[in-house]
Design an enzyme around this catalytic site. Structure first.
Site, PDB file in Angstrom:
ATOM      1  N   ASP A  48      14.520 -13.641 -12.740  1.00 23.95           N
ATOM      2  CA  ASP A  48      15.214 -13.945 -14.104  1.00 23.95           C
ATOM      3  C   ASP A  48      14.859 -15.232 -14.468  1.00 23.95           C
ATOM      4  O   ASP A  48      15.617 -16.044 -13.910  1.00 23.95           O
ATOM      5  CB  ASP A  48      16.704 -13.339 -14.041  1.00 23.95           C
ATOM      6  N   TYR A  53      15.224 -23.086 -19.237  1.00 26.74           N
ATOM      7  CA  TYR A  53      15.385 -23.794 -17.930  1.00 26.74           C
ATOM      8  C   TYR A  53      14.357 -24.732 -17.579  1.00 26.74           C
ATOM      9  O   TYR A  53      14.576 -25.298 -16.793  1.00 26.74           O
ATOM     10  CB  TYR A  53      15.165 -22.324 -16.957  1.00 26.74           C
ATOM     11  N   LYS A  78      13.404 -15.225 -21.737  1.00 21.34           N
ATOM     12  CA  LYS A  78      14.459 -15.158 -22.947  1.00 21.34           C
ATOM     13  C   LYS A  78      13.758 -16.402 -23.930  1.00 21.34           C
ATOM     14  O   LYS A  78      13.427 -17.266 -23.769  1.00 21.34           O
ATOM     15  CB  LYS A  78      15.592 -15.696 -22.656  1.00 21.34           C
ATOM     16  N   HIS A 111      18.258 -15.244 -26.096  1.00 20.86           N
ATOM     17  CA  HIS A 111      19.077 -15.661 -25.005  1.00 20.86           C
ATOM     18  C   HIS A 111      20.514 -15.949 -25.347  1.00 20.86           C
ATOM     19  O   HIS A 111      21.405 -15.566 -24.542  1.00 20.86           O
ATOM     20  CB  HIS A 111      18.345 -17.128 -24.843  1.00 20.86           C
TER      21      HIS A 111
END
Ligand code: A2P
Length: 282
Positions: A48, A53, A78, A111
């Site tokens: 994931d 990130y 996302k 997200h």
């Protein structure tokens, strides 16, 4: 759930592994490459990630350097908040795909919902973003689509579209069960994925959880992960530590009894991210 090859089945029939490997807060570079490689070696098949990130190139390298074929993996990403809207979502998807070095994703999520705190036309923005997700899905670039951090009122707006979300990934751990959202998802055939199933590690020193863990001869982390599974959610524990990566998968050789499930279900709020979808300012 009896072994790590177990799956949930999404509303479109796609099988999704019962546990996933989280990469939020995993530093970019060697750390992310190695964590992903360790995870795949340990048996995780769901990775994931998310563009925000900042580690998708490294996650992609970890995937590439593992010995498992692409079809056996289930890769999620996302679309970030600054990329909402039809055209920008399509563009963001292409960037993620290229950073990961892949030619399709298994799951793509919005997200965070656009919220009324930030936008007057928040529903419209979410629907526009969702239309791009539908486009990607229909074009075969992603095998399933969904959302993250959506509360029932955000989800309602998407339920009258041609294709409805298959997944909602929310913060979910002992002391923070988001019952109303989970019930809403269940009744609309939306699988709930649990981010921060360990409360970003904060739950691990809780005396009640420690006591239950000792009884089963398991770690507190394993109790939290198993508890998610028994509540029919899909946990996404994150770790960069090889021994913990393995430990977090060893949750198929025991079952938490009903009484202990109830005790955990009734725990008060112990701690969490403190991020509320209608309050966040990002
Ligand atoms: P680390 O990555 O340094 O191993 P969550 O998945 O709820 O966000 O929690 C992630 C946090 O919990 C990270 O700080 C991670 O540390 C830590 N963690 C993950 N698995 C375990 C474990 N089995 N035991 C203790 N801490 C863990």
């Amino acid at each position: 759930m009896h072994n790590m090859a177990d799956t949930y089945i999404l509303s479109n029939g796609v099988k999704i592994p019962a546990i996933g490997f989280g990469t939020w807060q995993t530093p970019d570079g060697e750390s992310a490459i190695n964590a992903v490689k360790e995870a795949i070696k340990a048996g995780y098949r769901l990775i994931d990630g998310a563009s925000v990130y900042g580690n998708e190139k490294s996650v992609g390298k970890g995937i590439k350097e593992s010995d498992i074929s692409r079809e056996e993996l289930f890769i999620t990403s996302k679309v970030w908040n600054t990329e909402r809207g039809y055209a920008s979502t399509l563009k963001a998807f292409e960037k993620t795909l290229s950073d990961l070095g892949l030619d399709y994703l298994d799951l793509y999520l919005i997200h965070w919902p656009a919220s009324s705190r930030q936008f007057e036309n928040w529903e419209e923005i979410n629907i526009e973003t969702w239309q791009a997700m539908i486009e990607l899905y229909k074009g075969g670039k992603v095998r399933s689509i969904g959302v993250s951090n959506f509360l029932p009122h955000h989800l309602k707006a998407l339920l009258s579209t041609e294709i409805t979300p298959m997944v909602n990934q929310i913060e979910y751990h002992p002391g923070y069960m988001q019952k109303e959202t989970v019930d809403f998802c269940t009744s609309n055939k939306i699988l709930v994925e649990a981010w921060s199933p360990l409360g970003t590690g904060r739950l691990l020193s809780n005396p009640d959880l420690i006591q239950i863990a000792e009884k089963y001869n398991k770690s507190t982390a394993q109790i939290c992960i198993r508890w998610c599974l028994q509540n029919k959610t899909l946990p996404l524990p994150k770790s960069v530590t090889p021994s913990r990566i393995i430990e977090n998968l060893q949750v198929f050789d025991f079952e938490i009894n009903q009484e202990d499930m109830q005790t955990i279900n009734q725990l008060p709020y112990i701690g969490g991210s403190g991020l509320h979808p209608d309050e966040v300012d990002f």
